[in-house]
Scaffold this active site. Structure first.
Site, PDB file in Angstrom:
ATOM      1  N   CYS A  83       1.319   4.413   3.444  1.00 40.46           N
ATOM      2  CA  CYS A  83       2.396   4.579   4.429  1.00 40.46           C
ATOM      3  C   CYS A  83       3.705   4.099   3.810  1.00 40.46           C
ATOM      4  O   CYS A  83       3.710   3.257   2.925  1.00 40.46           O
ATOM      5  CB  CYS A  83       2.127   3.745   5.683  1.00 40.46           C
ATOM      6  SG  CYS A  83       0.658   4.191   6.605  1.00 40.46           S
ATOM      7  N   CYS A  99       0.828  -1.206   0.000  1.00 38.35           N
ATOM      8  CA  CYS A  99       0.000   0.000   0.000  1.00 38.35           C
ATOM      9  C   CYS A  99       0.861   1.255   0.000  1.00 38.35           C
ATOM     10  O   CYS A  99       1.856   1.346   0.727  1.00 38.35           O
ATOM     11  CB  CYS A  99      -0.914  -0.008   1.219  1.00 38.35           C
ATOM     12  SG  CYS A  99      -1.972   1.457   1.344  1.00 38.35           S
ATOM     13  N   GLU A 116      -7.169  34.787   1.238  1.00 40.56           N
ATOM     14  CA  GLU A 116      -7.257  33.433   0.708  1.00 40.56           C
ATOM     15  C   GLU A 116      -7.669  33.497  -0.754  1.00 40.56           C
ATOM     16  O   GLU A 116      -8.459  34.342  -1.151  1.00 40.56           O
ATOM     17  CB  GLU A 116      -8.280  32.629   1.528  1.00 40.56           C
ATOM     18  CG  GLU A 116      -8.736  31.327   0.931  1.00 40.56           C
ATOM     19  CD  GLU A 116      -7.601  30.335   0.722  1.00 40.56           C
ATOM     20  OE1 GLU A 116      -7.572  29.707  -0.358  1.00 40.56           O
ATOM     21  OE2 GLU A 116      -6.739  30.195   1.614  1.00 40.56           O
ATOM     22  N   CYS A 168       4.110  22.812   4.665  1.00 39.12           N
ATOM     23  CA  CYS A 168       3.800  21.406   4.396  1.00 39.12           C
ATOM     24  C   CYS A 168       4.801  20.794   3.426  1.00 39.12           C
ATOM     25  O   CYS A 168       4.610  19.657   2.974  1.00 39.12           O
ATOM     26  CB  CYS A 168       2.379  21.258   3.860  1.00 39.12           C
ATOM     27  SG  CYS A 168       2.096  22.069   2.271  1.00 39.12           S
ATOM     28  N   PHE A 225      -2.991  32.943   3.070  1.00 44.12           N
ATOM     29  CA  PHE A 225      -3.406  31.564   2.789  1.00 44.12           C
ATOM     30  C   PHE A 225      -4.239  31.057   3.974  1.00 44.12           C
ATOM     31  O   PHE A 225      -4.008  29.979   4.512  1.00 44.12           O
ATOM     32  CB  PHE A 225      -2.207  30.644   2.558  1.00 44.12           C
ATOM     33  CG  PHE A 225      -1.191  31.181   1.581  1.00 44.12           C
ATOM     34  CD1 PHE A 225      -1.357  30.998   0.213  1.00 44.12           C
ATOM     35  CD2 PHE A 225      -0.076  31.870   2.023  1.00 44.12           C
ATOM     36  CE1 PHE A 225      -0.406  31.485  -0.681  1.00 44.12           C
ATOM     37  CE2 PHE A 225       0.870  32.363   1.137  1.00 44.12           C
ATOM     38  CZ  PHE A 225       0.704  32.176  -0.227  1.00 44.12           C
ATOM     39  N   ASP A 255       0.607  30.234   5.794  1.00 48.68           N
ATOM     40  CA  ASP A 255       0.303  28.804   5.766  1.00 48.68           C
ATOM     41  C   ASP A 255       0.055  28.379   4.317  1.00 48.68           C
ATOM     42  O   ASP A 255      -1.056  27.993   3.951  1.00 48.68           O
ATOM     43  CB  ASP A 255      -0.922  28.513   6.647  1.00 48.68           C
ATOM     44  CG  ASP A 255      -1.216  27.019   6.766  1.00 48.68           C
ATOM     45  OD1 ASP A 255      -0.327  26.218   6.425  1.00 48.68           O
ATOM     46  OD2 ASP A 255      -2.327  26.671   7.189  1.00 48.68           O
ATOM     47  N   GLN A 265      -7.051  20.227   7.844  1.00 49.30           N
ATOM     48  CA  GLN A 265      -5.952  19.344   8.209  1.00 49.30           C
ATOM     49  C   GLN A 265      -6.474  17.936   8.448  1.00 49.30           C
ATOM     50  O   GLN A 265      -7.531  17.755   9.061  1.00 49.30           O
ATOM     51  CB  GLN A 265      -5.242  19.865   9.456  1.00 49.30           C
ATOM     52  CG  GLN A 265      -4.611  21.229   9.289  1.00 49.30           C
ATOM     53  CD  GLN A 265      -3.413  21.224   8.345  1.00 49.30           C
ATOM     54  OE1 GLN A 265      -2.966  20.182   7.888  1.00 49.30           O
ATOM     55  NE2 GLN A 265      -2.883  22.400   8.055  1.00 49.30           N
TER      56      GLN A 265
END
Length: 442
Positions: A87, A84, A324, A398, A303, A372, A274
């Site tokens: 992960c 998979c 935004e 991120c 953002f 962000d 999130q």
């Protein structure tokens, strides 16, 4: 004309030594001067492997046998971990995952950004299992198996992994993967559903079925009955996000709470939120500490989404302006401010990547700013910040590569200092790395 068969892979060596772990979480070995990236290998190990891809300058493979294991290796609790793509690091001890991500973050900042933090923030860590409340799962009816599969893609392919359960998803869905697959298998449109999107806050869980043709009345009845039994609410999506509709009687309000700020945020199933609410609460609380908004300060939140940081900051600041690019999120942010009785937060829609005439808000003065951005980073807005008086910047990232690039510009070009940086473990058991960094002028 007959199709040429692909060349067979060469026989790999009897064993290789793993030198390091790549940013994607694969072990790196050398074979005849060529880098080989191996899924399932850890630094210091000696392994046997098989090739899965060959290129002129590199190769990829997967571990077949571990001859000498690293001390950090642990058994993988998930039976699907080898195939998979959801992960990639279950075989690495969770504490070692955190250490590796911290080291990777600092290495990228130093090598790509030419910056070093004055201090390291403690990593933010939440529950490692059952944490995902937002996810996109592939759906495919496989004739050879005679049934429908639901899950993440197999690693390195477009095939759907044959999952029975998923322990990183919230148990409401993760423990029902097989049952959901059987449900879809019994629908008349089972071959016309390519995707399911899971969306969940504090309460109900919504499953949005992407449909290429409408479900029949019998399909709707089956979905509704299953949903009532399992606490799931089914929506369908025939086209873009604007076509999402709940089945009759299935509509619910989705929301999540930020108790430390006394804020509740409502969202739509496909809105960006999130995926890990426990980590998000910790992240917002840390942001308030690091940004330290005061009752006499104006704060800029770029953002801003649906107000995840904006509204908690507004509880402490004189005024907050959220900007935004998605008008739908701006509308939801305004509604969330009203629901929470917050009157000192304003929101505007603007493309923060456009090089057009500056908006009126861009000529105002602000004491501090929170950024962000998505994976593409925030390079286009950095020049604006010192010009409008921003003395402190809290950057939530991120993607470490764009954080490093932007840190280079802020520190080496615009005169800010990188006061602190820390890792956020938003996606345990994966190589995905998020971070929070504090910059100050002078």
């Amino acid at each position: 004309m007959t199709k040429k068969k692909p060349k067979p892979f060469p026989k790999p060596p009897d064993a290789v030594e793993i030198a390091s772990l790549t940013p994607e979480g694969r072990g790196l070995a050398q074979v005849d001067g060529k880098s080989v990236f191996l899924h399932g290998a850890l630094p210091g190990e000696r392994v046997r492997f098989r090739y899965t891809r060959l290129r002129k300058d590199r190769a990829e493979g997967t571990v077949e046998e571990v001859l000498r294991a690293a001390p950090e290796r642990v058994p993988t609790p998930c039976p699907h971990a080898d195939i998979c793509g959801g992960c990639s690091l279950q075989h690495l001890d969770p504490a070692a995952q955190i250490r590796w991500k911290q080291e990777m973050l600092e290495r990228v900042l130093a090598e790509t950004g030419q910056v070093r933090p004055e201090r390291r923030l403690p990593p933010l860590i939440a529950a490692p299992w059952g944490y995902r409340r937002k996810a996109r799962l592939g759906v495919r009816y496989v004739a050879k198996k005679g049934r429908t599969l639901v899950g993440f893609r197999e690693r390195g392919t477009s095939y759907i992994a044959d999952l029975r359960r998923c322990d990183i998803l919230h148990p409401t869905v993760g423990e029902r993967i097989e049952a959901i697959a059987k449900l879809l298998d019994g629908l008349s449109i089972r071959q016309r559903i390519p995707q399911i999107e899971m969306a969940m806050g504090e309460g109900p869980c919504v499953l949005v079925l992407r449909v290429l043709e409408p479900p029949s009345a019998r399909d709707v009845a089956r979905l509704t009955d299953f949903g009532e039994t399992c606490g799931l609410h089914f929506y369908v999506q025939a086209g873009g996000a604007e076509t999402i509709r709940p089945l009759l009687g299935q509509g619910v309000d989705l929301y999540y709470d930020l108790p430390g700020a006394d804020v509740r945020l409502y969202f739509q199933p496909t809105d960006f939120t999130q995926v890990n609410p426990g980590l998000n609460r910790m992240m917002v609380e840390q942001a308030l500490v690091l940004l330290a908004p005061r009752s006499d300060e104006r704060i800029l939140d770029l953002f801003c989404g649906l107000g995840n940081f904006t509204l908690p900051i507004a509880r402490r600041a004189a005024e907050v302006l959220g900007v935004e690019g998605d008008p739908g999120l701006v509308a939801r942010a305004r509604t969330n401010a009203e629901h929470n009785g917050i009157t000192n937060a304003r929101f505007v829609a603007a493309d923060l990547y456009a090089r057009s005439d500056p908006q009126p808000w861009a000529s105002q003065r602000f004491h501090k700013a929170l950024l962000d951005p998505p994976r593409s980073g925030a390079l286009q807005v950095l020049e604006l910040l010192p010009a409008i008086g921003v003395g402190r910047i809290l950057y939530v990232s991120c993607y470490p590569a764009t954080l490093a690039r932007d840190a280079d510009r802020l520190v080496n070009g615009l005169g800010y200092r990188l006061r602190a940086v820390g890792m956020l473990d938003m996606f345990p058991h994966t190589a995905h790395l998020e971070a929070m960094a504090v910059f100050e002028r002078g």
